[in-house]
Design a protein around this motif. Structure first.
Motif, PDB file in Angstrom:
ATOM      1  N   VAL A   1      38.433  37.435  29.296  1.00 52.91           N
ATOM      2  CA  VAL A   1      37.516  37.236  30.415  1.00 52.91           C
ATOM      3  C   VAL A   1      37.009  35.794  30.434  1.00 52.91           C
ATOM      4  O   VAL A   1      37.051  35.121  31.464  1.00 52.91           O
ATOM      5  CB  VAL A   1      36.343  38.247  30.362  1.00 52.91           C
ATOM      6  CG1 VAL A   1      35.351  37.989  31.481  1.00 52.91           C
ATOM      7  CG2 VAL A   1      36.881  39.681  30.425  1.00 52.91           C
ATOM      8  N   SER A   2      36.578  35.285  29.298  1.00 50.36           N
ATOM      9  CA  SER A   2      36.101  33.899  29.247  1.00 50.36           C
ATOM     10  C   SER A   2      37.257  32.915  29.449  1.00 50.36           C
ATOM     11  O   SER A   2      37.075  31.866  30.073  1.00 50.36           O
ATOM     12  CB  SER A   2      35.360  33.616  27.943  1.00 50.36           C
ATOM     13  OG  SER A   2      36.207  33.787  26.832  1.00 50.36           O
ATOM     14  N   GLN A   3      38.451  33.244  28.950  1.00 51.21           N
ATOM     15  CA  GLN A   3      39.615  32.391  29.190  1.00 51.21           C
ATOM     16  C   GLN A   3      39.911  32.298  30.687  1.00 51.21           C
ATOM     17  O   GLN A   3      40.196  31.219  31.195  1.00 51.21           O
ATOM     18  CB  GLN A   3      40.849  32.933  28.472  1.00 51.21           C
ATOM     19  CG  GLN A   3      40.814  32.760  26.987  1.00 51.21           C
ATOM     20  CD  GLN A   3      42.023  33.394  26.325  1.00 51.21           C
ATOM     21  OE1 GLN A   3      42.600  34.352  26.823  1.00 51.21           O
ATOM     22  NE2 GLN A   3      42.406  32.846  25.182  1.00 51.21           N
TER      23      GLN A   3
ATOM     24  N   LEU B   1      33.450  36.660  40.221  1.00 51.20           N
ATOM     25  CA  LEU B   1      34.263  37.781  40.682  1.00 51.20           C
ATOM     26  C   LEU B   1      35.515  37.944  39.816  1.00 51.20           C
ATOM     27  O   LEU B   1      35.915  39.069  39.505  1.00 51.20           O
ATOM     28  CB  LEU B   1      34.630  37.602  42.150  1.00 51.20           C
ATOM     29  CG  LEU B   1      33.428  37.513  43.112  1.00 51.20           C
ATOM     30  CD1 LEU B   1      33.909  37.458  44.554  1.00 51.20           C
ATOM     31  CD2 LEU B   1      32.448  38.647  42.895  1.00 51.20           C
ATOM     32  N   ILE B   2      36.128  36.840  39.417  1.00 53.22           N
ATOM     33  CA  ILE B   2      37.271  36.918  38.505  1.00 53.22           C
ATOM     34  C   ILE B   2      36.839  37.567  37.196  1.00 53.22           C
ATOM     35  O   ILE B   2      37.539  38.424  36.647  1.00 53.22           O
ATOM     36  CB  ILE B   2      37.878  35.521  38.270  1.00 53.22           C
ATOM     37  CG1 ILE B   2      38.613  35.057  39.529  1.00 53.22           C
ATOM     38  CG2 ILE B   2      38.807  35.521  37.057  1.00 53.22           C
ATOM     39  CD1 ILE B   2      39.016  33.602  39.523  1.00 53.22           C
TER      40      ILE B   2
ATOM     41  N   VAL C   1      42.342  35.558  45.555  1.00 49.12           N
ATOM     42  CA  VAL C   1      42.527  35.730  44.117  1.00 49.12           C
ATOM     43  C   VAL C   1      42.971  37.168  43.885  1.00 49.12           C
ATOM     44  O   VAL C   1      42.372  38.103  44.413  1.00 49.12           O
ATOM     45  CB  VAL C   1      41.227  35.429  43.341  1.00 49.12           C
ATOM     46  CG1 VAL C   1      41.414  35.689  41.857  1.00 49.12           C
ATOM     47  CG2 VAL C   1      40.767  33.994  43.583  1.00 49.12           C
ATOM     48  N   GLU C   2      44.044  37.323  43.097  1.00 47.15           N
ATOM     49  CA  GLU C   2      44.597  38.640  42.796  1.00 47.15           C
ATOM     50  C   GLU C   2      44.541  38.881  41.293  1.00 47.15           C
ATOM     51  O   GLU C   2      44.854  37.988  40.510  1.00 47.15           O
ATOM     52  CB  GLU C   2      46.058  38.731  43.240  1.00 47.15           C
ATOM     53  CG  GLU C   2      46.263  38.512  44.717  1.00 47.15           C
ATOM     54  CD  GLU C   2      47.726  38.561  45.117  1.00 47.15           C
ATOM     55  OE1 GLU C   2      48.615  38.535  44.229  1.00 47.15           O
ATOM     56  OE2 GLU C   2      47.984  38.617  46.339  1.00 47.15           O
TER      57      GLU C   2
ATOM     58  N   PHE D   1      40.494  39.557  46.149  1.00 44.83           N
ATOM     59  CA  PHE D   1      39.397  39.207  47.054  1.00 44.83           C
ATOM     60  C   PHE D   1      39.743  37.912  47.755  1.00 44.83           C
ATOM     61  O   PHE D   1      40.589  37.142  47.285  1.00 44.83           O
ATOM     62  CB  PHE D   1      38.050  39.100  46.313  1.00 44.83           C
ATOM     63  CG  PHE D   1      37.949  37.985  45.321  1.00 44.83           C
ATOM     64  CD1 PHE D   1      37.552  36.708  45.698  1.00 44.83           C
ATOM     65  CD2 PHE D   1      38.224  38.212  43.977  1.00 44.83           C
ATOM     66  CE1 PHE D   1      37.443  35.679  44.771  1.00 44.83           C
ATOM     67  CE2 PHE D   1      38.111  37.195  43.042  1.00 44.83           C
ATOM     68  CZ  PHE D   1      37.724  35.926  43.440  1.00 44.83           C
ATOM     69  N   GLU D   2      39.096  37.691  48.905  1.00 42.73           N
ATOM     70  CA  GLU D   2      39.279  36.458  49.650  1.00 42.73           C
ATOM     71  C   GLU D   2      37.939  35.809  49.920  1.00 42.73           C
ATOM     72  O   GLU D   2      36.965  36.494  50.229  1.00 42.73           O
ATOM     73  CB  GLU D   2      39.998  36.720  50.972  1.00 42.73           C
ATOM     74  CG  GLU D   2      41.448  37.028  50.788  1.00 42.73           C
ATOM     75  CD  GLU D   2      42.238  37.069  52.086  1.00 42.73           C
ATOM     76  OE1 GLU D   2      41.802  36.456  53.085  1.00 42.73           O
ATOM     77  OE2 GLU D   2      43.295  37.714  52.080  1.00 42.73           O
TER      78      GLU D   2
END
Length: 144
Positions: free
Chosen positions: A28-30, A54-55, A87-88, A137-138
């Motif tokens: 997650v942090s990476q 969000l990522i 982002v996917e 999300f966009e």
């Protein structure tokens, strides 16, 4: 260990970059760190901080809920879609299990998709072209 690929500036593809991450909490942090570094040259007008949040939520969900009997990775891709940034996040989980919750104020979990729904201009979940689940999300108006 993460595998990260930045787009070749001569490439006309809308994909700006991607990364493959181990299904582990440290990914997650990476993901946050690498996305922030690799999106910077494109100078998006949307909030990079919002994208990173969000990522972080989607990679956390992918790590927690992705399932496979084989070795697997969480794949994160970002691309330009017209003037929007898309982002996917892909994982081998089941698309039917993705659902938006409305957590109570005292709930300790369940806010990931709620945040995505609140901050992003749009979001989508369904089958991934890699097998498993895609959640994307966009952010509108990322570029003129």
């Amino acid at each position: 260990m993460a595998f990260v690929m930045d787009r070749d500036p001569c490439d006309a593809s809308p994909r700006l970059g991607w990364m493959a991450l181990d299904p582990a909490p440290e990914s997650v942090s990476q993901a946050r760190r690498w996305f922030r570094k690799l999106i910077a040259p494109y100078e998006p007008a949307c909030s990079v901080d919002d994208c990173v949040l969000l990522i972080s939520e989607l990679v956390t969900n992918a790590v927690l809920y992705g399932r496979s009997d084989d070795e697997w990775v969480v794949r994160v891709e970002w691309l330009r879609k017209g003037s929007s940034l898309r982002v996917e996040v892909h994982n081998p989980g089941f698309p039917a299990s993705v659902r938006l919750r409305r957590p109570d104020a005292d709930d300790a979990h369940g806010r990931g998709l709620f945040l995505v729904d609140s901050i992003a201009n749009s979001w989508h979940s369904g089958p991934s072209r890699f097998g498993g689940t895609l959640v994307s999300f966009e952010m509108a108006d990322a570029w003129p």
